[in-house]
Design a protein around this motif. Structure first.
Motif, PDB file in Angstrom:
ATOM      1  N   GLU A  17      -6.530   1.932 -11.797  1.00 48.85           N
ATOM      2  CA  GLU A  17      -5.497   1.333 -10.931  1.00 48.85           C
ATOM      3  C   GLU A  17      -5.795  -0.154 -10.712  1.00 48.85           C
ATOM      4  O   GLU A  17      -4.923  -1.016 -10.861  1.00 48.85           O
ATOM      5  N   GLU A  21      -5.483  -2.357 -13.862  1.00 49.94           N
ATOM      6  CA  GLU A  21      -4.083  -2.666 -14.155  1.00 49.94           C
ATOM      7  C   GLU A  21      -3.543  -3.719 -13.174  1.00 49.94           C
ATOM      8  O   GLU A  21      -2.907  -4.693 -13.586  1.00 49.94           O
ATOM      9  N   ALA A  22      -3.882  -3.531 -11.908  1.00 53.19           N
ATOM     10  CA  ALA A  22      -3.379  -4.471 -10.889  1.00 53.19           C
ATOM     11  C   ALA A  22      -3.877  -5.892 -11.145  1.00 53.19           C
ATOM     12  O   ALA A  22      -3.154  -6.864 -10.939  1.00 53.19           O
ATOM     13  N   SER A  78      -3.226 -13.943 -10.156  1.00 50.34           N
ATOM     14  CA  SER A  78      -4.314 -13.116  -9.623  1.00 50.34           C
ATOM     15  C   SER A  78      -4.617 -13.487  -8.178  1.00 50.34           C
ATOM     16  O   SER A  78      -4.925 -12.605  -7.356  1.00 50.34           O
ATOM     17  N   ILE A 129      -2.195 -11.766  -6.124  1.00 52.55           N
ATOM     18  CA  ILE A 129      -2.502 -10.327  -6.024  1.00 52.55           C
ATOM     19  C   ILE A 129      -3.578 -10.105  -4.963  1.00 52.55           C
ATOM     20  O   ILE A 129      -3.473  -9.216  -4.120  1.00 52.55           O
ATOM     21  N   ILE A 172      -3.273  -8.001  -1.618  1.00 51.25           N
ATOM     22  CA  ILE A 172      -4.180  -6.861  -1.379  1.00 51.25           C
ATOM     23  C   ILE A 172      -4.849  -7.015  -0.017  1.00 51.25           C
ATOM     24  O   ILE A 172      -4.936  -6.051   0.765  1.00 51.25           O
TER      25      ILE A 172
END
Lengths: 256, 541
Positions: free
Chosen positions: A120, A123-124, A172, A175, A179
Motif C-alpha cells: 500500500e 504504491e502511495a 511526494s 503525499i 498523510i
C-alpha cells in the motif's frame, strides 16, 4: 484532538562536552497535533527529537511520552514511535522491499498485515516497480520515501520526523503532507522539524522556535505571525526571533 | 603527476585516517588521533626493538647462527615490508563503502589519477612505518651483534622499494575492484550478486598471491624449478639487490636494481591507468529477483529467534555476500588455505601412508582460516552497520536480543566452515568417526568463545561513521581484537594443550575442562559485550 498531552518536556537540558545543545526546554504537545520545531542549524531540534524517543538521555529535566519515561522505558517508547532522522540511514545493500520487510519484523508487525501495508505504501509513494532494486541505486528522494514508509509501517502513535520533506519531489511532498494531516485526524501525534516555512505554516497546529538550544517563541502559525505585526510571513517571524533579520546587509557586504 | 598536490592529498588522507570518528558526535582526541604520533612512535619502536634484540636475542644465539639469521633478515627485509604494506592495506582500506567513496570530494576536484595513487601510497607507507620499524629494529639489533651493519643499511634502503611495490599492488586491486563491482550494475538476479562477490574475492587473492613472496617461493618449488628460479620472481628482485651485493657481485646487484626500478615503474603505470579508468566505485544498482515478504521465521524461528532477531540475521547474511567492502573478510581465509595448499601438495594430503607431521601445517592453517573468518565477521558485526545502526537503536530491540541476533549472524556462516574443517581432519589425518564427533562440540564452544570476545571488542571499537577513510573497527580495536583472539583460543584449549604436552590431566577430564572453560569465557565476554552495547544506545550516530 482531545486536548490531552501526548508529549511533555519539563526543564530539559542536554550538553555535548562543553556545548549546551538544549537549555531548560519546556514543551507540551497535544495528542493528534502536528507540532513543528523551527530553528537554524545547531539550534537543538534534532537533539530534542532524539531525547523524546529515548535515543539520547537528558542531563536533567523530565520527559513524558504517552505516560512513559524514555529513560526508564525506552523500549516502551520506541514501540509507539516512528522516527525518520535528518539524513536517511538505510541498509543500501538491501532492496527497498527487503528493507521494509526488515523494519516491519524488527517492530513486530504481524505477518498477516505486513505484506498488504508494505505494498500500500509503496504504491502511495510511487515506489512500486522499484521495490526489488538495491537501495544503493535509489535517488535521494527515493531513499527518503523508503525511510518514511519505514517509520509508518508499524502504525505509530507518535511520529518524529527530522526534515522529512528534504529531497522529495512536489508530488511526494504533497503525499506526505496529506498523510500527516490524515494521521492527525486519526489521533497520531507528529513532531517535525523543517526549514521550509510554507510547509510549517500549512501543516502545523503549533510551532516552537528554537535558537541556541532555547525555546524563544511558541504558538500557532497565526499567533506567531501576529507577533511580528500584521501582514508578516512566518519567514519574517523566524528571522526576527533568531536575530537574522539583517540578511540584506550580509548579502550586500558579500556581493560588494 | 603534480607532486605538490599528491603530498597535500597524502596529508589529508593521513589526517582523515588518524582522526576517524566512531560516530557523528565523536570528536578526534588524544595522542593516537594525531598524525605526528606515527612519526614519533616509529623511532621509539625501532630503538626499543633494536635494544631488546641486541641485549637479549643477540647474546643468546650461537655466532654462526646469528650471522646467518642477520643475513637472511637483511636480504628478505624488502620482501617482508612489501608483504606488510599489502596486509595493512588489505585489512584496513577495503572497508570503505562504494557509495561513500563515489561522492568523495576528491572525485570532483581537479586531481589526476597519478596524484591520487602517489598520495594513497605515501599514506600507506606512513601508517606501515611503526610496523616496519619493528622489523628494521629487529634486523638492526641482530646486525649490530653480527657486525653486518652495512648489509642492514642496504636492506633498509631497499625496503622502501618493497613498501612502494606492496602499496601500489593494492592500489591496482582497488581499481580492479571498482571495475568488477561496476560491471554488475543494472544486472539482475542473485547470481549477479554471487558472481560479483566471487570476482572481488578472486581479485584480492590473485593480486595478493602475485605479490606474496612466500607464496611465490612455494609455487616455484612446486614446479621443481629449484631455488635458483627465485631470480625470476619479480617481487624478489629488490631482495636480490642485497643478496648479490652481499656476495660481492656488484654488477649483478646493479642489474637487479635496474630490474627492480623497471618493475616499480611498470606497477606504478598500471596502478595509475587502472585508477584513471575506474576512478571511483559507482554506486551499484542491482535488480534482485522479487522476494516474498517473510511470513514466518522459518528455521531461525525453530532455533528460538523472534521475528526481529531473524530479520537482523537475514540482513547480516545478505550483507556478507552483497557488499563489496566485505570481500576482504572472505578473501583473507581463502588466502590462508591457499598458502597451506601451496605448502603441502594435495598428493601428500591425500596419501594415507604419508606421516601426519607432513600434514599438520596444512591442517593448522585450515583451522586458522576458520578462526580468521570468524574473527573478522564478529569484530566488524557492529561497525558494518555504519550509520544505519540508527535503525536498530530507534527500534524496540534491547541489547540482549540484539546481541543474540549478532552472535547468530557470526556463528551461522562459520558453522559450515567448522563442519568442513572436521571432515577435512577425518580425511587428511585419518581420524576415526567417534573422535570427529567429539571434535564438533569442542570446535563449536571455542568458536563461541572467540565470537563472544570479538563481539565485545567490536562493540567497543566500532566505527559507525563512513566519512573519509574509515574502517569498520578502529585500528586500535583491530590490534586488540587480534591479540584477544589468540588469547581466547589459547585459553580455551589450554586443558587439552596440558594433556597433550605435559600429560598433567587425563584426556576425558581435559576434554570436559576445555568445554567448560570455553563456555565460561563465552559467558563473561557476552556480558562484557552487552555492557558495551548498552553504551552504544547513548551514542550519537
Amino acid at each position: 484532538m482531545d486536548g490531552e498531552i501526548a508529549v511533555s518536556l519539563k526543564g530539559v537540558n542536554r550538553s555535548f562536552g562543553g556545548n549546551r545543545a538544549v537549555r531548560d526546554l519546556d514543551l507540551e504537545i497535544k495528542k493528534g497535533s502536528i507540532h513543528g520545531l523551527l530553528g537554524p542549524n545547531g539550534s537543538g531540534k534534532s537533539t530534542t527529537m532524539k531525547m523524546v524517543m529515548g535515543l539520547l538521555k537528558p542531563d536533567s529535566g523530565a520527559i513524558d511520552v504517552y505516560g512513559k519515561d524514555p529513560r526508564r522505558d525506552p523500549m516502551g517508547v520506541k514501540r509507539i514511535v516512528g522516527y525518520v532522522p535528518e539524513t536517511s540511514r538505510l541498509y543500501e545493500y538491501l532492496t527497498g522491499l527487503e528493507y521494509l520487510d526488515f523494519i516491519a519484523d524488527v517492530y513486530g508487525v504481524e505477518a498477516e498485515v505486513k505484506e498488504e501495508r508494505i505494498y500500500e505504501f509503496l504504491e502511495a509513494f510511487g515506489l512500486d516497480g522499484r521495490e526489488n532494486e538495491m537501495i544503493s541505486g535509489y535517488s535521494h528522494g527515493m531513499k527518503q520515501k523508503t525511510a518514511l514508509i519505514g517509520a509508518l509501517i508499524h502504525r505509530p502513535r507518535l511520529l518524529i520526523l527530522d526534515e522529512p520533506l528534504g529531497g522529495l519531489d512536489p508530488k511526494s511532498a504533497r503525499i506526505v503532507k496529506d498523510i500527516l494531516l490524515r494521521l492527525s485526524r486519526e489521533g497520531v501525534t507528529t513532531i517535525f522539524s523543517t526549514h521550509i516555512m510554507e510547509i510549517a505554516d500549512a501543516l502545523c497546529d503549533r510551532i516552537s522556535v528554537l535558537y541556541d538550544g532555547e525555546k524563544i517563541g511558541e504558538g500557532s502559525p497565526k499567533e506567531l505571525r501576529e507577533m511580528a505585526g500584521s501582514g508578516s510571513t512566518l519567514e519574517e517571524v523566524f528571522l526576527l526571533l533568531t536575530g537574522a533579520d539583517d540578511v540584506a546587509d550580509i548579502v550586500d557586504a558579500l556581493m560588494g | 603527476m603534480n607532486l605538490r598536490n599528491a603530498l597535500r592529498l597524502a596529508w589529508i588522507f593521513s589526517l582523515s585516517a588518524s582522526r576517524e570518528k566512531r560516530g557523528k558526535g565523536g570528536s578526534p582526541e588524544g595522542l593516537a588521533r594525531r598524525p605526528i604520533t606515527n612519526l614519533v612512535a616509529s623511532p621509539i619502536t625501532f630503538t626499543l626493538t633494536a635494544a631488546f634484540t641486541y641485549l637479549v636475542m643477540g647474546r643468546s644465539l650461537e655466532p654462526i647462527t646469528l650471522r646467518a639469521v642477520a643475513y637472511q633478515f637483511c636480504v628478505f627485509m624488502p620482501a617482508f615490508t612489501m608483504f606488510m604494506s599489502m596486509v595493512y592495506s588489505l585489512m584496513t582500506e577495503f572497508s570503505k563503502p562504494g557509495n561513500a567513496a563515489s561522492i568523495d570530494m576528491v572525485n570532483w576536484l581537479p586531481i589526476q589519477a597519478g596524484d591520487f595513487v602517489v598520495a594513497s601510497v605515501v599514506t600507506t607507507i606512513y601508517f606501515v612505518l611503526p610496523m616496519a620499524s619493528l622489523l628494521l629494529g629487529f634486523a638492526f639489533g641482530l646486525s649490530l651483534v653480527a657486525g653486518s651493519l652495512g648489509l642492514w643499511a642496504l636492506g633498509a634502503a631497499v625496503s622502501v622499494l618493497g613498501c612502494l611495490l606492496g602499496a601500489l599492488a593494492l592500489e591496482m586491486a582497488r581499481g580492479a575492484m571498482n571495475r568488477a563491482s561496476g560491471a554488475f550494475s543494472g544486472v539482475g538476479g542473485q547470481w549477479a550478486v554471487i558472481l560479483r562477490m566471487l570476482l572481488s574475492v578472486s581479485i584480492i587473492v590473485v593480486i595478493s598471491t602475485i605479490f606474496n613472496f612466500s607464496m611465490m617461493i612455494q609455487i616455484v618449488s612446486w614446479f621443481s624449478l629449484g631455488l635458483e628460479a627465485i631470480r625470476f620472481i619479480p617481487i624478489l628482485w629488490p631482495s636480490m639487490i642485497v643478496l648479490e651485493l652481499a656476495s660481492g657481485d656488484l654488477a649483478g646487484s646493479a642489474v637487479y636494481a635496474g630490474l627492480s626500478l623497471l618493475l616499480l615503474s611498470a606497477v606504478y603505470v598500471a596502478s595509475v591507468r587502472v585508477r584513471a579508468a575506474y576512478w571511483a566505485p559507482a554506486p551499484v544498482s542491482l535488480k534482485m529477483k522479487p522476494v516474498r515478504i517473510s511470513r514466518s521465521r522459518g528455521l531461525l524461528g525453530l532455533l528460538g529467534f523472534d521475528s526481529g532477531q531473524a530479520a537482523i540475521i537475514r540482513k547480516d547474511l545478505r550483507s556478507l555476500v552483497r557488499r563489496r567492502e566485505m570481500a576482504s573478510i572472505l578473501a583473507v581465509p581463502v588466502m590462508v588455505v591457499l598458502m597451506g595448499l601451496l605448502g603441502t601438495p594435495p598428493s601428500v594430503l591425500l596419501d594415507a601412508s604419508a606421516p601426519l607431521e607432513s600434514k599438520t601445517t596444512f591442517l593448522f592453517q585450515c583451522a586458522m582460516a576458520v578462526v580468521v573468518l570468524e574473527l573478522q565477521i564478529a569484530l566488524t558485526a557492529f561497525g558494518q552497520e555504519r550509520e544505519a545502526f540508527m535503525n536498530l537503536m530507534a527500534a524496540p530491540m534491547d541489547a540482549g536480543r540484539l546481541l543474540r541476533a549478532k552472535a547468530a549472524s557470526v556463528l551461522i556462516p562459520v558453522a559450515p566452515a567448522l563442519l568442513i574443517l572436521v571432515a577435512l581432519f577425518g580425511r587428511v589425518a585419518s581420524v576415526d568417526p567417534a573422535s570427529l564427533i567429539a571434535i564438533i562440540p569442542l570446535g563449536f564452544t571455542t568458536l563461541l568463545a572467540v565470537a563472544s570476545m570479538e563481539l565485545a571488542v567490536g562493540a567497543k571499537y566500532a566505527v559507525f561513521s563512513s566519512d573519509g577513510q574509515s574502517r569498520f573497527v578502529t585500528l586500535e580495536g583491530t590490534i586488540i581484537g587480534l591479540l584477544l583472539c589468540v588469547a581466547t583460543v589459547g585459553g580455551s584449549l589450554s586443558p587439552l594443550g596440558l594433556h597433550y604436552t605435559l600429560g598433567y590431566v587425563g584426556a576425558p577430564i581435559a576434554y570436559v575442562l576445555t568445554l567448560a572453560l570455553a563456555m565460561i569465557i563465552s559467558g563473561v565476554c557476552l556480558m562484557a559485550a552487552r555492557v558495551e552495547l548498552e553504551r552504544l544506545y547513548e551514542f550519537d550516530y
